[in-house]
Design an enzyme around this catalytic site. Structure first.
Site, PDB file in Angstrom:
ATOM      1  N   CYS A  95      -2.264  -0.459   7.370  1.00  0.00           N
ATOM      2  CA  CYS A  95      -1.506   0.791   7.283  1.00  0.00           C
ATOM      3  C   CYS A  95      -1.551   1.561   8.602  1.00  0.00           C
ATOM      4  CB  CYS A  95      -2.034   1.638   6.135  1.00  0.00           C
ATOM      5  SG  CYS A  95      -1.723   0.857   4.535  1.00  0.00           S
ATOM      6  N   HIS A 119       0.855  -1.186   0.000  1.00  0.00           N
ATOM      7  CA  HIS A 119       0.000   0.000   0.000  1.00  0.00           C
ATOM      8  C   HIS A 119       0.891   1.237   0.000  1.00  0.00           C
ATOM      9  CE1 HIS A 119      -3.667  -2.171   1.992  1.00  0.00           C
ATOM     10  NE2 HIS A 119      -3.149  -2.863   0.980  1.00  0.00           N
ATOM     11  N   GLU A 174       1.017   3.882   1.820  1.00  0.00           N
ATOM     12  CA  GLU A 174       1.529   4.278   3.134  1.00  0.00           C
ATOM     13  C   GLU A 174       2.699   3.396   3.566  1.00  0.00           C
ATOM     14  OE1 GLU A 174      -1.653   3.599   2.199  1.00  0.00           O
ATOM     15  OE2 GLU A 174      -3.015   4.183   3.803  1.00  0.00           O
ATOM     16  N   CYS A 220      -6.118   1.808   5.881  1.00  0.00           N
ATOM     17  CA  CYS A 220      -6.749   0.553   6.294  1.00  0.00           C
ATOM     18  C   CYS A 220      -6.107   0.111   7.618  1.00  0.00           C
ATOM     19  CB  CYS A 220      -6.558  -0.501   5.206  1.00  0.00           C
ATOM     20  SG  CYS A 220      -4.869  -1.153   5.119  1.00  0.00           S
TER      21      CYS A 220
END
Length: 150
Positions: free
Chosen positions: A85, A52, A54, A82
């Protein structure tokens, strides 16, 4: 004086969309005000469910800092993080989290798991939501609409 870096996170989100990835972008800013890492989603490209925006940006910023902690650093991301993260943000000790669009389906900050509110969370950043939310949301909706129609 506050300066938003969400425009740079949006650039990363657009680049992710151009690669066929879900358009989420992230930027990490050091206490000096310098952007030290930037990333967009790469889960498909890297065949990695943790790639992801992040997480990738945090990995790069930690590498540059020579530390697993980013005390004093701020994270700008186009979509509410999410739970994966959010946990990574907590572990890295990010100072402030700025995010754009809310993620009703998979969010882990204000929606769903609410990781930073959990009693076992070791560190919770200051949270600022809604920065460039309309633009971030439009990018996501456009991306998924094109997938459905295509």
């Amino acid at each position: 004086m506050f300066r938003s870096f969400m425009d740079q996170a949006l650039l990363e989100a657009r680049a992710a969309a151009a690669r066929g990835e879900v358009p989420v972008g992230a930027v990490i800013v050091a206490p000096s005000g310098e952007v030290v890492a930037r990333a967009g989603n790469r889960t498909r490209e890297l065949c990695d469910p943790t790639a992801h925006a992040e997480v990738l940006a945090i990995r790069e910023a930690c590498r540059k800092a020579g530390s697993e902690r980013l005390v004093g650093h701020d994270l700008y991301v186009t979509l509410e993080p999410c739970p994966i993260c959010a946990g990574t943000i907590s572990a890295a000790r990010i100072r402030r989290l700025y995010y754009g669009a809310a993620d009703v389906k998979s969010g882990g900050v204000a929606q769903g798991a609410r990781v930073f509110s959990h009693p076992q969370c070791h560190h919770a950043p200051e949270i600022y939501d809604g920065l460039a939310a309309a633009e971030a949301e439009a990018l996501l909706k456009g991306f998924f609409a094109a997938r459905r129609d295509g």
